[in-house]
Design a protein around this motif. Structure first.
Motif, PDB file in Angstrom:
ATOM      1  N   HIS A  48       0.839  -1.199   0.000  1.00  0.00           N
ATOM      2  CA  HIS A  48       0.000   0.000   0.000  1.00  0.00           C
ATOM      3  C   HIS A  48       0.877   1.253   0.000  1.00  0.00           C
ATOM      4  CE1 HIS A  48      -3.442   2.569   0.616  1.00  0.00           C
ATOM      5  NE2 HIS A  48      -2.884   3.090   1.699  1.00  0.00           N
ATOM      6  N   ASP A  71       1.830   2.311  -3.471  1.00  0.00           N
ATOM      7  CA  ASP A  71       0.790   3.059  -4.168  1.00  0.00           C
ATOM      8  C   ASP A  71       0.738   4.510  -3.697  1.00  0.00           C
ATOM      9  OD1 ASP A  71      -0.183   1.159  -5.962  1.00  0.00           O
ATOM     10  OD2 ASP A  71      -1.528   0.272  -4.482  1.00  0.00           O
ATOM     11  N   VAL A  72       0.814   4.702  -2.380  1.00  0.00           N
ATOM     12  CA  VAL A  72       0.794   6.060  -1.831  1.00  0.00           C
ATOM     13  C   VAL A  72       1.986   6.863  -2.351  1.00  0.00           C
ATOM     14  CG1 VAL A  72       0.978   7.451   0.267  1.00  0.00           C
ATOM     15  CG2 VAL A  72      -0.490   5.414   0.239  1.00  0.00           C
ATOM     16  N   ARG A 111      -0.640   7.700   8.582  1.00  0.00           N
ATOM     17  CA  ARG A 111      -1.403   7.637   7.334  1.00  0.00           C
ATOM     18  C   ARG A 111      -1.685   6.184   6.958  1.00  0.00           C
ATOM     19  NH1 ARG A 111      -1.305  10.051   2.098  1.00  0.00           N
ATOM     20  NH2 ARG A 111      -2.593   8.758   0.735  1.00  0.00           N
ATOM     21  N   LEU A 112      -0.668   5.339   7.014  1.00  0.00           N
ATOM     22  CA  LEU A 112      -0.845   3.942   6.631  1.00  0.00           C
ATOM     23  C   LEU A 112      -1.747   3.209   7.620  1.00  0.00           C
ATOM     24  CD1 LEU A 112       2.762   3.033   5.439  1.00  0.00           C
ATOM     25  CD2 LEU A 112       0.779   3.633   4.055  1.00  0.00           C
ATOM     26  N   THR A 168      -4.225   4.478   9.301  1.00  0.00           N
ATOM     27  CA  THR A 168      -5.594   4.890   9.003  1.00  0.00           C
ATOM     28  C   THR A 168      -6.112   4.220   7.735  1.00  0.00           C
ATOM     29  OG1 THR A 168      -5.269   7.043  10.058  1.00  0.00           O
ATOM     30  CG2 THR A 168      -7.080   6.860   8.487  1.00  0.00           C
ATOM     31  N   ASP A 169      -5.297   4.232   6.686  1.00  0.00           N
ATOM     32  CA  ASP A 169      -5.705   3.644   5.406  1.00  0.00           C
ATOM     33  C   ASP A 169      -6.022   2.159   5.533  1.00  0.00           C
ATOM     34  OD1 ASP A 169      -5.330   6.093   4.235  1.00  0.00           O
ATOM     35  OD2 ASP A 169      -3.538   5.532   3.093  1.00  0.00           O
ATOM     36  N   LEU A 170      -5.206   1.459   6.311  1.00  0.00           N
ATOM     37  CA  LEU A 170      -5.291   0.003   6.362  1.00  0.00           C
ATOM     38  C   LEU A 170      -6.048  -0.523   7.582  1.00  0.00           C
ATOM     39  CD1 LEU A 170      -1.634  -0.772   5.232  1.00  0.00           C
ATOM     40  CD2 LEU A 170      -3.713  -0.971   3.858  1.00  0.00           C
TER      41      LEU A 170
END
Length: 208
Positions: free
Chosen positions: A29, A32-33, A46-47, A49-51
């Motif tokens: 991921h 991609d970011v 950030r990661l 939260t995203d995951l």
């Protein structure tokens, strides 16, 4: 080994497998970011939260943002190798393999392997003037790719498949065109692919 020890070993193995899967999920991921926002766009928060993961869990795996950036860069390299370099190795050395490499590269950005297109085009500008491990890693990836192109181009020259040319200059030009195509495709210029092929064909024409 006692049954208690065996059970403990099994639990430890499962934890290792689970940890490896989580690490891969995070770094993939992260690629991609970073392909969208550069490696500086990455953060543990950030990661998480995203995951839907805990910040502490990601912190435990990577310790520092630099380690996270390095792991993400390595994940990008592995994915790129599998998608572009490894399939092209089935072609004959020289022009056939160089064409295969450029065609696989076109596919890599045309139907993007990473969300933002080329990972290195997005990340290198942030680090090209910033000494450190991340810069060294990104430059190693770049130099390895360019050396691969140079090797196949040199082979084509040495075997007489194409006319004599300046290998280093030609690789520089091919790399520039590929990077320009990455930007053009991100901007919706679909004719960029045909332009890349036209440029590469010009270099790989047989000698007169």
């Amino acid at each position: 080994m006692s049954s208690t020890e065996a059970a403990g070993a099994t639990v430890a193995d499962r934890r290792l497998v689970r940890g490896a899967r989580t690490r891969h999920k995070i770094t993939r991921h992260g690629v991609d970011v970073a392909s969208l926002e550069g490696l500086n766009g990455l953060s543990i928060g950030r990661l998480a939260t995203d995951l839907g993961l805990s910040k502490s869990g990601i912190q435990t795996l990577f310790k520092t943002k630099e380690n996270l950036q390095l792991a993400v860069a390595e994940s990008a390299r592995e994915e790129f190798t599998e998608a572009v370099i490894r399939p092209a190795r089935t072609a004959q050395p020289g022009t056939a393999r160089l064409r295969a490499l450029t065609e696989r590269w076109i596919s890599y950005i045309e139907a993007p392997l990473f969300a933002g297109g080329c990972f290195w085009a997005a990340c290198l500008p942030d680090f090209d003037s910033r000494p450190g491990k991340v810069r060294d890693t990104l430059l190693l990836h770049r130099s390895t790719w360019l050396a691969l192109l140079a090797g196949e181009l040199g082979c084509a020259v040495n075997t007489g498949e194409i006319a004599q040319l300046d290998v280093d200059l030609t690789v520089f030009q091919i790399d520039a065109v590929l990077n320009a195509a990455n930007t053009a495709l991100r901007l919706g210029e679909s004719d960029a692919v045909s332009k890349v092929r036209c440029v590469v064909d010009g270099f790989l024409a047989p000698p007169h």
